[in-house]
Motif scaffolding. Structure first.
Motif, PDB file in Angstrom:
ATOM      1  N   ASP A  63       0.703  -1.074   0.263  1.00 45.70           N
ATOM      2  CA  ASP A  63       0.087   0.043   0.147  1.00 45.70           C
ATOM      3  C   ASP A  63       0.779   1.316  -0.113  1.00 45.70           C
ATOM      4  O   ASP A  63       1.654   1.444   0.763  1.00 45.70           O
ATOM      5  CB  ASP A  63      -1.153  -0.065   1.182  1.00 45.70           C
ATOM      6  CG  ASP A  63      -1.864  -1.077   1.238  1.00 45.70           C
ATOM      7  OD1 ASP A  63      -2.535  -1.334  -0.069  1.00 45.70           O
ATOM      8  OD2 ASP A  63      -2.243  -1.782   2.230  1.00 45.70           O
TER       9      ASP A  63
ATOM     10  N   ILE B 106       0.148   0.884   9.299  1.00 47.49           N
ATOM     11  CA  ILE B 106      -0.302   0.094  10.624  1.00 47.49           C
ATOM     12  C   ILE B 106      -1.566  -0.571  10.384  1.00 47.49           C
ATOM     13  O   ILE B 106      -2.377  -0.540   9.501  1.00 47.49           O
ATOM     14  CB  ILE B 106      -1.046   1.423  11.590  1.00 47.49           C
ATOM     15  CG1 ILE B 106      -0.055   2.636  11.681  1.00 47.49           C
ATOM     16  CG2 ILE B 106      -1.467   0.889  12.947  1.00 47.49           C
ATOM     17  CD1 ILE B 106       1.302   2.142  12.396  1.00 47.49           C
TER      18      ILE B 106
ATOM     19  N   SER C 245      -0.990  -5.951   5.341  1.00 45.46           N
ATOM     20  CA  SER C 245      -2.394  -6.230   4.641  1.00 45.46           C
ATOM     21  C   SER C 245      -2.564  -7.528   4.684  1.00 45.46           C
ATOM     22  O   SER C 245      -2.068  -8.404   3.990  1.00 45.46           O
ATOM     23  CB  SER C 245      -2.476  -5.358   3.460  1.00 45.46           C
ATOM     24  OG  SER C 245      -3.774  -5.790   3.098  1.00 45.46           O
ATOM     25  N   LYS C 246      -3.850  -7.937   5.216  1.00 47.03           N
ATOM     26  CA  LYS C 246      -4.521  -9.323   4.946  1.00 47.03           C
ATOM     27  C   LYS C 246      -4.945  -9.387   3.496  1.00 47.03           C
ATOM     28  O   LYS C 246      -5.552 -10.495   3.171  1.00 47.03           O
ATOM     29  CB  LYS C 246      -5.551  -9.568   6.268  1.00 47.03           C
ATOM     30  CG  LYS C 246      -4.925  -9.659   7.563  1.00 47.03           C
ATOM     31  CD  LYS C 246      -6.027 -10.296   8.402  1.00 47.03           C
ATOM     32  CE  LYS C 246      -5.053 -10.816   9.634  1.00 47.03           C
ATOM     33  NZ  LYS C 246      -5.599 -10.020  11.009  1.00 47.03           N
ATOM     34  N   ASN C 247      -5.470  -8.279   2.886  1.00 51.70           N
ATOM     35  CA  ASN C 247      -5.822  -8.475   1.491  1.00 51.70           C
ATOM     36  C   ASN C 247      -4.943  -8.123   0.528  1.00 51.70           C
ATOM     37  O   ASN C 247      -4.937  -8.019  -0.614  1.00 51.70           O
ATOM     38  CB  ASN C 247      -6.708  -7.040   1.283  1.00 51.70           C
ATOM     39  CG  ASN C 247      -7.984  -7.022   2.428  1.00 51.70           C
ATOM     40  OD1 ASN C 247      -8.584  -8.118   2.733  1.00 51.70           O
ATOM     41  ND2 ASN C 247      -7.951  -5.953   3.372  1.00 51.70           N
TER      42      ASN C 247
HETATM   43  C1  BG6 Z   1      -1.128  -1.463   5.473  1.00 48.68           C
HETATM   44  C2  BG6 Z   1      -1.838   0.020   5.246  1.00 48.68           C
HETATM   45  O1  BG6 Z   1      -0.349  -1.821   4.352  1.00 48.68           O
HETATM   46  O2  BG6 Z   1      -2.170  -2.662   5.649  1.00 48.68           O
HETATM   47  C3  BG6 Z   1      -2.510   0.339   6.475  1.00 48.68           C
HETATM   48  O3  BG6 Z   1      -0.847   1.097   5.011  1.00 48.68           O
HETATM   49  C4  BG6 Z   1      -3.621  -1.051   6.874  1.00 48.68           C
HETATM   50  O4  BG6 Z   1      -3.626   1.284   6.349  1.00 48.68           O
HETATM   51  C5  BG6 Z   1      -2.970  -2.481   6.778  1.00 48.68           C
HETATM   52  O5  BG6 Z   1      -4.328  -0.745   8.012  1.00 48.68           O
HETATM   53  C6  BG6 Z   1      -3.894  -3.359   7.091  1.00 48.68           C
HETATM   54  O6  BG6 Z   1      -4.674  -3.711   6.010  1.00 48.68           O
HETATM   55  P1  BG6 Z   1      -5.758  -4.597   5.721  1.00 48.68           P
HETATM   56  O7  BG6 Z   1      -5.894  -4.623   4.432  1.00 48.68           O
HETATM   57  O8  BG6 Z   1      -5.389  -6.062   6.299  1.00 48.68           O
HETATM   58  O9  BG6 Z   1      -6.849  -4.166   6.534  1.00 48.68           O
END
Ligand code: BG6
Ligand code: MG
Length: 216
Positions: A10, A46, A115-117
């Motif tokens: 991100d 975060i 990020s989990k996504n």
């Molecule tokens: C980080 C982003 O890469 O992933 C954060 O900078 C975000 O803003 C974090 O909260 C967790 O992401 P997700 O997709 O698991 O909610």
């Protein structure tokens, strides 16, 4: 000698901060307060639950653990509807060209994102095949600035921390790279990413051999 690159997702490969902001802001509004774009800056890098806790603190809201999980799930569902529309056109300028340069060398590539996504987003924009290893929020227990995500990336690439170069846009991410004992390239503003070894505004125009010459 640098043998592996560890990329945050991100803000480095794609710009998703605006979608995180929209989704968190909707949640805050539903809870009766607002968050500014400036406040959102501090959420970069975060983890989801750490971000939620910071937002609730900001709004003076106290929730039970199960209520927190419900709100985080709702926020993520909203976020997913926003990022599901992303395509290769959303890859940040210069990233593809930079990857093309890397592929002409023996340098390995890993993702280091909390990020989990992350996998879903990389698949959506067609970049998942470029990675030799993917460490995302499903594989770690501690978010940035803890070095876990990058140390695991180095292990998966079979490299030592000194052989890795991290690319990060967030203050917490730069700190995670430094805490891992790695060199860090900041992507963004040098006045913000003060702990990075070198900072570029973006990938456009980065020449790989020239970049590496800084770390020999
Ligand atoms: C980080 C982003 O890469 O992933 C954060 O900078 C975000 O803003 C974090 O909260 C967790 O992401 P997700 O997709 O698991 O909610
Ligand atoms: Mg980032």
């Amino acid at each position: 000698m640098i043998k592996g690159f560890l990329f945050d997702l991100d803000g480095v490969i794609v710009e998703t901060a605006i979608f995180h902001y929209q989704a968190w802001r909707k949640m805050a509004n539903d809870l009766g307060f607002d968050i500014s774009e400036e406040f959102n800056e501090g959420l970069k890098g975060i983890s989801r639950m750490d971000s939620l806790n910071l937002i609730l603190e900001h709004g003076n809201i106290v929730l039970t653990e199960s209520e927190k999980i419900d709100w985080a799930t709702k926020k993520n569902e909203h976020y997913l509807t926003l990022v599901s529309k992303m395509t290769a056109n959303d890859i940040l300028p210069g990233v593809k060209e930079f990857f093309t340069q890397i592929k002409q060398t023996d340098i390995k590539i890993a993702l280091g994102s909390v990020s989990k996504n992350a996998k879903m987003i990389l698949e959506g924009v067609g970049l998942i095949i470029e990675f030799d290893a993917i460490i995302d929020g499903t594989k770690i227990t501690k978010g940035k600035p803890d070095p876990e995500v990058f140390l695991k990336g180095a292990v998966e690439l079979g490299l030592s921390p000194e052989e890795c170069l991290v690319f990060e846009d967030a203050v917490a991410g730069v700190e995670a790279g430094k805490n891992a004992g790695m060199k860090v390239v900041g992507i963004g503003n040098a006045e913000v990413l003060t702990k990075a070894d070198i900072v570029f505004g973006g990938f456009e125009g980065i020449e790989l051999t020239q970049l590496l010459s800084n770390f020999q």
